[in-house]
Design an enzyme around this catalytic site. Structure first.
Site, PDB file in Angstrom:
ATOM      1  CB  ALA A  38      -0.945  -0.152   1.175  1.00 41.79           C
ATOM      2  CG  HIS A  43       6.179   3.004   1.616  1.00 39.48           C
ATOM      3  ND1 HIS A  43       4.475   3.247   1.575  1.00 39.48           N
ATOM      4  CD2 HIS A  43       6.227   2.229   2.733  1.00 39.48           C
ATOM      5  CE1 HIS A  43       4.163   2.730   2.545  1.00 39.48           C
ATOM      6  NE2 HIS A  43       4.978   2.152   3.199  1.00 39.48           N
ATOM      7  CG  ASP A 157       5.755   3.432  11.868  1.00 42.60           C
ATOM      8  OD1 ASP A 157       4.611   3.847  12.399  1.00 42.60           O
ATOM      9  OD2 ASP A 157       5.847   3.264  10.776  1.00 42.60           O
ATOM     10  NE  ARG A 194      -3.713   0.666  10.491  1.00 45.57           N
ATOM     11  CZ  ARG A 194      -2.646   0.009  10.851  1.00 45.57           C
ATOM     12  NH1 ARG A 194      -1.444   0.646  11.429  1.00 45.57           N
ATOM     13  NH2 ARG A 194      -2.592  -1.414  11.278  1.00 45.57           N
TER      14      ARG A 194
HETATM   15  O1  PAF Z   1       6.507  -0.548   9.175  1.00 46.14           O
HETATM   16  C1  PAF Z   1       6.187  -1.428   8.382  1.00 46.14           C
HETATM   17  O2  PAF Z   1       6.005  -1.593   7.444  1.00 46.14           O
HETATM   18  C2  PAF Z   1       6.343  -3.021   8.923  1.00 46.14           C
HETATM   19  O3  PAF Z   1       6.342  -3.190  10.573  1.00 46.14           O
HETATM   20  C3  PAF Z   1       7.657  -3.718   8.646  1.00 46.14           C
HETATM   21  C4  PAF Z   1       8.898  -3.037   9.064  1.00 46.14           C
HETATM   22  C5  PAF Z   1       7.670  -3.743   7.002  1.00 46.14           C
HETATM   23  C6  PAF Z   1       7.452  -5.283   9.006  1.00 46.14           C
HETATM   24  O4  PAF Z   1       6.559  -5.931   8.818  1.00 46.14           O
END
Ligand code: PAF
Length: 287
Positions: A38, A43, A157, A194
């Site tokens: 997603a 990203h 995060d 989200r």
């Molecule tokens: O942050 C995320 O997208 C996930 O927690 C990760 C690091 C890909 C692990 O599944």
């Protein structure tokens, strides 16, 4: 459909290892960006940075079930593989590792897991028991499968970032962690997969998280009480946003700072907007 070639999608551990062996034999360095898919601009900032770090980029797309609780949104988690591959193709990413759950966990959840320890039970871990053990275990697996020289993690995060960094140090994992700054919408809302669950009204309300963090940062010179008062003042003004926590943690230990603390810190906020749980954070220096 994009005109750029899509990345090669590798679905097996053995296939991924072959690619890594081939690239390494050719003397090329590797950067891994682990994702749940997603994909959004946040990203893409990772893969852009990864291009500066290494010769070859691998993006993993795996919705890891072991980091979702029984009553969480595993089934609802957005899966947009086609769009993801188009976006990564446009960014020139050559490889996507997209294993099935059976490929990653052929015997069900692993008997060996990595414990995130006490910090893993706090903040996000309090609402999501076992979440960080699941994250650390899958990240360790992804690092073992792709053996990259670099791995990117987002500041967004903050708790995950802290725990991954500590795991890499504690377990002497030979990888360099590259931190990617949070990408934000114009009104400050941190990009997150989200966000697409928010309706128009909730989307507007959601920007209060970054507004509160900005207020906290602006108050930092006046001390910890001022930081907390500024954030709480901002958050109280927004109906439809149910605050879970606002807290200030020590950068080194990730433990809540004591009264009167002065020094570097991270302000964390988590709130529910409708059914959607959002988190954000800001680094600050409490004066
Ligand atoms: O942050 C995320 O997208 C996930 O927690 C990760 C690091 C890909 C692990 O599944």
């Amino acid at each position: 459909m994009s005109s750029h070639p899509r990345p090669q999608v590798i679905e097996t551990v053995a296939g991924m290892r072959d690619v890594v062996a081939h690239e390494r034999a050719a003397g090329r360095t590797i950067a891994l960006t682990p994702t749940l898919g997603a994909l959004h601009q946040g990203h893409l900032a990772h893969v852009e940075r990864a291009a500066e770090l290494a010769d070859v980029r691998i993006v993993s797309i795996f919705v890891n079930p072991t980091q979702f609780g029984a009553n969480e949104d595993l089934d609802k988690y957005p899966r947009t593989m086609d769009e993801d591959l188009d976006m990564l193709g446009e960014m020139g990413v050559p490889y996507v590792f997209a294993p099935s759950v059976e490929e990653m966990y052929p015997k069900g959840p692993t008997s060996t897991t990595i414990s995130a320890g006490q910090i893993g039970t706090m903040f996000e871990g309090k609402t999501r028991p076992g979440h960080f053990d699941g994250v650390l275990t899958v990240v360790a697996k992804l690092l073992a499968i792709t053996s990259p020289q670099f791995v990117t993690f987002g500041q967004k995060d903050a708790q995950q970032l802290f725990l991954v960094r500590r795991m890499i140090t504690d377990l002497n994992i030979p990888v360099q962690l590259e931190i990617i700054e949070t990408v934000r919408e114009e009104d400050g809302l941190a990009l997150s997969s989200r966000n697409q669950f928010l309706d128009a009204h909730q989307r507007e309300a959601a920007s209060i998280l970054s507004t509160a963090l900005n207020a906290a940062t602006s108050a930092a010179d006046s001390g910890l009480d001022a930081v907390i008062a500024a954030a709480q003042g901002a958050l109280m003004g927004e109906s439809g946003v149910e605050l879970d926590y606002f807290t200030v943690v020590d950068t080194d230990t990730f433990m809540p700072v004591p009264d009167g603390y002065r020094g570097p810190a991270v302000a964390l906020v988590a709130a529910r907007v409708g059914e959607t749980r959002l988190i954000d954070n800001a680094t600050l220096y409490v004066g």
